[in-house]
Design a protein around this motif. Structure first.
Motif, PDB file in Angstrom:
ATOM      1  N   PHE A 197       2.432   9.822   6.786  1.00 17.23           N
ATOM      2  CA  PHE A 197       3.227   8.984   5.909  1.00 17.23           C
ATOM      3  C   PHE A 197       3.205   7.499   6.274  1.00 17.23           C
ATOM      4  O   PHE A 197       3.498   6.657   5.439  1.00 17.23           O
ATOM      5  CB  PHE A 197       4.678   9.480   5.888  1.00 17.23           C
ATOM      6  N   HIS A 198       2.900   7.162   7.505  1.00 15.71           N
ATOM      7  CA  HIS A 198       2.903   5.757   7.911  1.00 15.71           C
ATOM      8  C   HIS A 198       1.509   5.185   8.117  1.00 15.71           C
ATOM      9  O   HIS A 198       1.320   3.973   8.051  1.00 15.71           O
ATOM     10  CB  HIS A 198       3.722   5.577   9.197  1.00 15.71           C
ATOM     11  N   ILE A 199       0.553   6.058   8.379  1.00 14.58           N
ATOM     12  CA  ILE A 199      -0.817   5.593   8.614  1.00 14.58           C
ATOM     13  C   ILE A 199      -1.777   6.170   7.583  1.00 14.58           C
ATOM     14  O   ILE A 199      -2.675   5.487   7.109  1.00 14.58           O
ATOM     15  CB  ILE A 199      -1.285   5.977  10.038  1.00 14.58           C
ATOM     16  N   GLY A 200      -1.552   7.434   7.215  1.00 16.31           N
ATOM     17  CA  GLY A 200      -2.487   8.128   6.337  1.00 16.31           C
ATOM     18  C   GLY A 200      -2.188   7.953   4.867  1.00 16.31           C
ATOM     19  O   GLY A 200      -1.654   6.927   4.418  1.00 16.31           O
ATOM     20  N   VAL A 201      -2.486   8.984   4.084  1.00 14.24           N
ATOM     21  CA  VAL A 201      -2.442   8.897   2.626  1.00 14.24           C
ATOM     22  C   VAL A 201      -1.178   9.520   2.027  1.00 14.24           C
ATOM     23  O   VAL A 201      -1.058   9.597   0.807  1.00 14.24           O
ATOM     24  CB  VAL A 201      -3.677   9.602   2.031  1.00 14.24           C
ATOM     25  N   GLY A 202      -0.273   9.961   2.843  1.00 10.36           N
ATOM     26  CA  GLY A 202       0.946  10.571   2.318  1.00 10.36           C
ATOM     27  C   GLY A 202       1.817   9.563   1.602  1.00 10.36           C
ATOM     28  O   GLY A 202       1.768   8.359   1.868  1.00 10.36           O
ATOM     29  N   PRO A 203       2.649  10.003   0.645  1.00 14.31           N
ATOM     30  CA  PRO A 203       3.521   9.082  -0.085  1.00 14.31           C
ATOM     31  C   PRO A 203       4.580   8.467   0.826  1.00 14.31           C
ATOM     32  O   PRO A 203       5.163   9.144   1.671  1.00 14.31           O
ATOM     33  CB  PRO A 203       4.167   9.974  -1.157  1.00 14.31           C
ATOM     34  N   SER A 204       4.813   7.170   0.653  1.00 17.82           N
ATOM     35  CA  SER A 204       5.829   6.479   1.447  1.00 17.82           C
ATOM     36  C   SER A 204       7.174   6.575   0.738  1.00 17.82           C
ATOM     37  O   SER A 204       7.276   7.072  -0.390  1.00 17.82           O
ATOM     38  CB  SER A 204       5.444   5.010   1.618  1.00 17.82           C
ATOM     39  N   ILE A 205       8.210   6.080   1.391  1.00 19.56           N
ATOM     40  CA  ILE A 205       9.524   6.069   0.751  1.00 19.56           C
ATOM     41  C   ILE A 205       9.508   5.171  -0.477  1.00 19.56           C
ATOM     42  O   ILE A 205      10.256   5.388  -1.436  1.00 19.56           O
ATOM     43  CB  ILE A 205      10.612   5.603   1.737  1.00 19.56           C
ATOM     44  N   PHE A 206       8.629   4.163  -0.481  1.00 18.62           N
ATOM     45  CA  PHE A 206       8.517   3.290  -1.647  1.00 18.62           C
ATOM     46  C   PHE A 206       7.874   4.051  -2.809  1.00 18.62           C
ATOM     47  O   PHE A 206       8.272   3.878  -3.970  1.00 18.62           O
ATOM     48  CB  PHE A 206       7.697   2.047  -1.295  1.00 18.62           C
ATOM     49  N   ALA A 212      10.938   8.239  -8.533  1.00 19.54           N
ATOM     50  CA  ALA A 212      12.296   8.495  -9.029  1.00 19.54           C
ATOM     51  C   ALA A 212      12.661   7.502 -10.122  1.00 19.54           C
ATOM     52  O   ALA A 212      13.296   7.863 -11.121  1.00 19.54           O
ATOM     53  CB  ALA A 212      13.299   8.417  -7.870  1.00 19.54           C
ATOM     54  N   ARG A 213      12.262   6.248  -9.939  1.00 23.85           N
ATOM     55  CA  ARG A 213      12.565   5.227 -10.952  1.00 23.85           C
ATOM     56  C   ARG A 213      11.821   5.519 -12.249  1.00 23.85           C
ATOM     57  O   ARG A 213      12.385   5.386 -13.339  1.00 23.85           O
ATOM     58  CB  ARG A 213      12.192   3.848 -10.417  1.00 23.85           C
ATOM     59  N   ALA A 214      10.556   5.937 -12.141  1.00 21.99           N
ATOM     60  CA  ALA A 214       9.784   6.270 -13.338  1.00 21.99           C
ATOM     61  C   ALA A 214      10.430   7.441 -14.084  1.00 21.99           C
ATOM     62  O   ALA A 214      10.505   7.439 -15.315  1.00 21.99           O
ATOM     63  CB  ALA A 214       8.348   6.602 -12.965  1.00 21.99           C
ATOM     64  N   ASP A 215      10.910   8.435 -13.330  1.00 20.88           N
ATOM     65  CA  ASP A 215      11.590   9.573 -13.955  1.00 20.88           C
ATOM     66  C   ASP A 215      12.845   9.111 -14.681  1.00 20.88           C
ATOM     67  O   ASP A 215      13.161   9.607 -15.776  1.00 20.88           O
ATOM     68  CB  ASP A 215      11.946  10.626 -12.906  1.00 20.88           C
TER      69      ASP A 215
END
Length: 212
Positions: A45-54, A60-63
């Motif tokens: 999540f911090h270095i690789g390709v996983g989704p970040s909190i952003f 969530a905003r798009a939903d």
């Protein structure tokens, strides 16, 4: 008792000796597993390709905005509708965030103008009526940096963005740009009361009971 003596450690402090009482095996395995998972988590999540909190926030905003489009998609596009939506406090708070994510580059985070004009005063380049603001957002301005936002925001997004701009007008946030365009009198935005319905000939007057 002999077993207890075997567990006592050799060192002594102030007459106190302690037992060699190791943690249970399951606790040790859980401890090392948590360290191993933290390495995986940071790598993903911090270095690789996983989704970040952003990314999660954007999702969530798009939903939320999709839900708003479903809620307001069937409303008539009019001065009255835009005025009504601009009084929806929760919706306007959400549209403020959306404005900052889509429009702040040109108009500033507070809509007080950067490359584009200040949207919080009473001077307008392309018309200050609510529907004129709606059309500017929907269609853009030919030959100017203002593009059509219909494809990005969708029909309901354009409608609610026009409502947000309507909600912040005349707040006069100080910006880096001076007054631009033509002064628009806010008094022109007052919507007339609905016209009274003329009574049908022969119908009872309001409050009158038929037949009396």
């Amino acid at each position: 008792m002999a077993n207890e003596q075997d567990l006592l450690l050799e060192h002594e402090i102030d007459g106190i000796r302690e037992y060699d009482n190791p943690l249970p095996g399951w606790w040790k395995w859980l401890f090392w597993a948590s360290i191993g998972y933290s390495v995986y988590y940071v790598a993903l999540f911090h270095i690789g390709v996983g989704p970040s909190i952003f990314d999660d926030f954007d999702t969530a905003r798009a939903d939320y905005f999709q839900a708003q489009e479903a809620k307001f998609g069937d409303l008539e596009i009019s001065e009255t509708t835009i005025s009504m939506l601009s009084r929806e406090t929760d919706l306007m708070a959400a549209m403020r965030k959306r404005f900052q994510g889509t429009c702040a580059t040109c108009h500033g985070a507070e809509a007080n103008g950067l490359a584009g004009p200040n949207l919080t005063d009473d001077y307008w380049l392309h018309g200050g009526m609510r529907m004129e603001i709606y059309q500017t957002i929907r269609n853009g301005v030919k030959g100017k940096a203002m593009k059509s936002w219909l494809g990005d925001l969708g029909p309901s997004g354009v409608l609610t963005m026009a409502a947000y701009i309507n909600s912040i007008r005349s707040t006069n946030v100080v910006g880096t740009r001076g007054q631009e365009g033509v002064y628009f009198d806010p008094a022109l935005l007052v919507l007339p009361d609905p016209a009274p319905v003329a009574p049908t000939p022969g119908a009872p007057a309001p409050g009158e009971i038929p037949g009396e």
